[in-house]
Motif scaffolding. Structure first.
Motif, mmCIF file in Angstrom:
data_model
loop_
_atom_site.group_PDB
_atom_site.id
_atom_site.type_symbol
_atom_site.label_atom_id
_atom_site.label_comp_id
_atom_site.label_asym_id
_atom_site.label_seq_id
_atom_site.Cartn_x
_atom_site.Cartn_y
_atom_site.Cartn_z
ATOM 1 N N GLU A 62 -15.118 16.775 17.657
ATOM 2 C CA GLU A 62 -15.006 16.805 19.147
ATOM 3 C C GLU A 62 -13.642 16.348 19.564
ATOM 4 O O GLU A 62 -13.142 16.790 20.304
ATOM 5 C CB GLU A 62 -16.319 15.910 19.761
ATOM 6 C CG GLU A 62 -17.400 16.389 19.484
ATOM 7 C CD GLU A 62 -18.597 15.482 19.834
ATOM 8 O OE1 GLU A 62 -18.343 14.340 20.095
ATOM 9 O OE2 GLU A 62 -19.842 15.935 19.834
ATOM 10 N N ASP A 63 -13.144 15.315 18.874
ATOM 11 C CA ASP A 63 -11.839 14.618 19.034
ATOM 12 C C ASP A 63 -10.743 15.775 19.129
ATOM 13 O O ASP A 63 -9.769 15.856 19.758
ATOM 14 C CB ASP A 63 -11.496 13.582 18.200
ATOM 15 C CG ASP A 63 -12.379 12.460 18.705
ATOM 16 O OD1 ASP A 63 -12.992 12.347 19.729
ATOM 17 O OD2 ASP A 63 -12.435 11.143 18.064
ATOM 18 N N LYS A 66 -10.773 18.273 21.608
ATOM 19 C CA LYS A 66 -10.177 17.768 22.930
ATOM 20 C C LYS A 66 -8.680 17.980 22.631
ATOM 21 O O LYS A 66 -7.870 18.224 23.630
ATOM 22 C CB LYS A 66 -10.644 16.485 23.175
ATOM 23 C CG LYS A 66 -11.978 16.435 23.810
ATOM 24 C CD LYS A 66 -12.535 14.950 24.148
ATOM 25 C CE LYS A 66 -13.932 15.141 24.221
ATOM 26 N NZ LYS A 66 -14.394 13.731 24.490
ATOM 27 N N GLU A 69 -7.117 21.455 22.937
ATOM 28 C CA GLU A 69 -7.185 22.110 24.411
ATOM 29 C C GLU A 69 -6.071 21.650 25.233
ATOM 30 O O GLU A 69 -5.696 22.542 26.042
ATOM 31 C CB GLU A 69 -8.613 21.560 25.055
ATOM 32 C CG GLU A 69 -9.767 22.190 24.548
ATOM 33 C CD GLU A 69 -11.255 21.716 25.105
ATOM 34 O OE1 GLU A 69 -10.981 20.501 26.053
ATOM 35 O OE2 GLU A 69 -12.302 22.218 25.011
#
Length: 72
Positions: A62-63, A66, A69
């Motif tokens: 998830e990190d 992010k 992105e």
């Protein structure tokens, strides 16, 4: 929210250490001389470690998503 055992484990356990401990447990379980009385506790510990590793990998994924992105 993480279960209590995961919060305590996450505070002072690294992924590499968890994997090393999992490998040790697997070796014990694969040993034909493994104590039958230990099977349940070893399996329970292995499940805790697997859940910890899964949560850690999910968080890292998830990190990273992010972070990537923000590049685009």
């Amino acid at each position: 929210m993480q279960p209590i055992y995961m919060r305590n484990m996450a505070d002072n356990l690294k992924y590499a250490d968890a994997m090393k401990e999992l490998e040790q447990i697997v070796s014990k379980l694969q040993n034909p001389n493994c104590d039958v009385d230990e099977l349940c506790s070893l399996t329970a510990k292995a499940i805790e470690l697997l859940n910890f590793c899964k949560a850690k990998l999910t968080k890292v994924d998830e990190d990273l998503v992010k972070l990537l992105e923000n590049i685009e």
